[in-house]
Write an enzyme that holds these catalytic residues in place. Structure first.
Site, short mmCIF file in Angstrom:
data_model
loop_
_atom_site.label_atom_id
_atom_site.label_comp_id
_atom_site.label_asym_id
_atom_site.label_seq_id
_atom_site.Cartn_x
_atom_site.Cartn_y
_atom_site.Cartn_z
N GLU A 101 4.57 -11.68 3.69
CA GLU A 101 5.07 -10.37 2.76
C GLU A 101 4.77 -9.83 1.90
O GLU A 101 4.80 -8.65 1.02
CB GLU A 101 6.33 -10.22 3.41
CG GLU A 101 7.04 -10.51 4.50
CD GLU A 101 6.69 -8.89 5.47
OE1 GLU A 101 6.73 -7.78 4.58
OE2 GLU A 101 6.35 -8.63 6.66
N GLN B 60 0.42 -3.69 -1.28
CA GLN B 60 -0.06 -3.04 -1.37
C GLN B 60 -2.04 -3.13 -0.99
O GLN B 60 -3.23 -3.48 -1.73
CB GLN B 60 -0.18 -3.21 -2.94
CG GLN B 60 0.59 -2.48 -3.83
CD GLN B 60 1.43 -2.21 -5.61
OE1 GLN B 60 1.85 -3.93 -5.12
NE2 GLN B 60 1.30 -1.57 -5.08
N TYR C 108 13.25 -5.72 0.01
CA TYR C 108 12.34 -5.11 1.27
C TYR C 108 11.91 -6.87 1.63
O TYR C 108 11.61 -7.12 2.72
CB TYR C 108 10.40 -4.55 0.64
CG TYR C 108 9.96 -4.71 1.19
CD1 TYR C 108 10.21 -3.87 2.84
CD2 TYR C 108 8.87 -5.58 1.66
CE1 TYR C 108 9.03 -4.23 3.79
CE2 TYR C 108 8.31 -6.27 2.59
CZ TYR C 108 8.11 -5.33 3.70
OH TYR C 108 7.47 -5.30 4.59
N ASP D 44 9.12 0.13 3.71
CA ASP D 44 8.65 0.22 3.06
C ASP D 44 7.63 1.54 3.50
O ASP D 44 8.16 2.39 4.06
CB ASP D 44 7.57 -0.92 3.50
CG ASP D 44 6.54 -0.78 4.80
OD1 ASP D 44 6.94 0.03 5.56
OD2 ASP D 44 5.82 -0.99 5.11
N CYS E 70 1.11 6.58 13.32
CA CYS E 70 1.97 8.02 12.33
C CYS E 70 1.20 7.60 11.35
O CYS E 70 1.74 7.24 10.05
CB CYS E 70 3.86 7.59 12.41
SG CYS E 70 4.37 8.98 12.23
N CYS F 24 2.77 9.14 20.82
CA CYS F 24 3.76 7.68 20.18
C CYS F 24 4.86 8.00 21.11
O CYS F 24 4.88 8.57 21.89
CB CYS F 24 4.07 9.03 18.69
SG CYS F 24 5.55 8.62 18.00
FE1 SF4 Z 1 5.22 10.76 14.30
FE2 SF4 Z 1 5.87 10.36 16.42
FE3 SF4 Z 1 6.67 11.79 14.84
FE4 SF4 Z 1 4.67 12.03 16.00
S1 SF4 Z 1 5.82 12.18 17.16
S2 SF4 Z 1 5.85 12.92 13.67
S3 SF4 Z 1 3.65 9.74 15.54
S4 SF4 Z 1 6.82 9.42 14.49
#
Ligand code: SF4
Length: 356
Positions: free
Chosen positions: A34, A39, A117, A135, A189, A199
């Site tokens: 971690e 970064q 975190y 994060d 995402c 997604c």
């Molecule tokens: Fe992000 Fe999924 Fe929403 Fe698209 S649908 S903005 S990939 S969370």
């Protein structure tokens, strides 16, 4: 009917990457991974993670090492403050808890270098505790998922993100849930082009199918890095194979106490004086480089000097080969590899030059 949590976990089981630290439940190994991942990109971290754990396989082994050894193993990863804090934190674990990372979150949070975190990552992944994490990846996913329209970094936004993470982590497999959130941010995402079609959370996402999927999150306003003009001196002694460069422990504020070239904002002569060196200095700089740190942009004139001799304790000579055994600042490594300097040409430093 599955809920958001279940959809996310089943996606993670199917699509999550097989990363080395995901095969471990050892709190020490999770902690190391971690800290390295803060970064720094996953691909860069993997070889360092293997090498570091090969060298320091337990908290006791790391606590026993001196700081130079730890920084040498970290050399090239950048952000050396992380390594020093990890070392201090692990030493405290050995001194106070017999080498076992504490399961109690309060005790973990009190360790040097362990913020909310890192404590949450160790707690959820290694101890299977319902501890949240936020994060950069999680912030982005949440900003879109819950359509959070306030800038990252603002107190109210931070509070909201942690509240959401805290609600979501409650339930079975909290460690996997946290990792699934980070994985979704890293793989689907993503910052510029979220792949909403792949997604698992489209039915939950308040930004899905709208321009908010790319507009959010609202970035925190950043101050531009401060410019600083410096002179660095490559002061050498000896010739050919016996040639050595003289380094000093760098200024902690700029280079995290790593070994580095004499450097000053008051000219090359002052750089040599402050380093405790006498040498024949070429009057003109041989090169100039720009080096960007988190909050500073350094414009560095590089001077060459020969016949270097120490005038007091502090500076140490290194051959191109022996440089690999100490932690050196990235700026120093960049300067020494410049064509005009050519000091490290042909030296086997490759594993430590990967990034940073
Ligand atoms: Fe992000 Fe999924 Fe929403 Fe698209 S649908 S903005 S990939 S969370």
């Amino acid at each position: 009917m599955t809920n958001l949590r279940e959809r996310l976990l089943s996606w993670y089981d199917r699509a999550g990457r097989d990363l080395p630290w995901r095969r471990s439940r050892d709190p020490y190994a999770i902690w190391v991974s971690e800290v390295m991942l803060q970064q720094t990109r996953v691909d860069t971290v993997i070889p360092y993670y293997h090498r570091f754990l090969g060298r320091f396989p337990s908290a006791a082994a790391l606590a026993d090492a001196d700081e130079d050894e730890v920084l040498a193993a970290w050399s090239g990863l950048g952000y050396y403050r992380r390594a020093r804090l990890l070392h201090r934190g692990v030493r405290e674990v050995v001194a106070r808890y017999g080498g076992l990372v504490p399961e109690d979150p309060k005790a973990r949070r009190a360790l040097p270098g362990v913020g909310r975190y890192t404590a949450g990552a160790i707690g959820s992944i290694a101890f299977d505790r319902e501890e949240p994490i936020v994060d950069g990846n999680v912030s982005r996913v949440f900003a879109r998922l819950f359509r959070i329209d306030s800038p990252l970094g603002a107190t109210a936004t931070t509070q909201r993100l942690w509240d959401e993470a805290e609600k979501l982590v409650r339930g079975p497999r909290p460690g996997d849930l946290n990792q699934a959130l980070m994985e979704l941010g890293a793989m689907v995402c993503t910052p510029k082009g979220p792949d909403c079609a792949s997604c698992p959370l489209t039915s939950d996402c308040r930004s899905f199918g709208t321009s908010d999927a790319t507009r959010l999150p609202i970035k925190a306003t950043k101050k531009p890095p401060r410019r600083l003009s410096l002179c660095a001196v490559v002061a050498t002694s000896g010739r050919g194979r016996d040639k050595e460069v003289w380094l000093i422990k760098g200024r902690a504020a700029l280079f995290g106490g790593l070994w580095g070239l004499p450097i000053s904002d008051a000219g090359p002569k002052r750089a040599l004086d402050e380093a405790g060196l006498r040498a024949r200095l070429r009057p003109e700089p041989s090169d100039r480089i720009t080096h960007v740190l988190t909050h500073r942009r350094l414009e560095v004139d590089v001077y060459l000097a020969t016949g270097a001799k120490p005038i007091h304790d502090g500076p140490s000579p290194y051959s191109a080969k022996s440089l690999a055994t100490v932690g050196t600042s990235t700026l120093t490594r960049r300067v020494l590899s410049l064509p005009a300097v050519r000091f490290t040409q042909g030296a086997d430093l490759a594993p430590q030059w990967a990034s940073g």
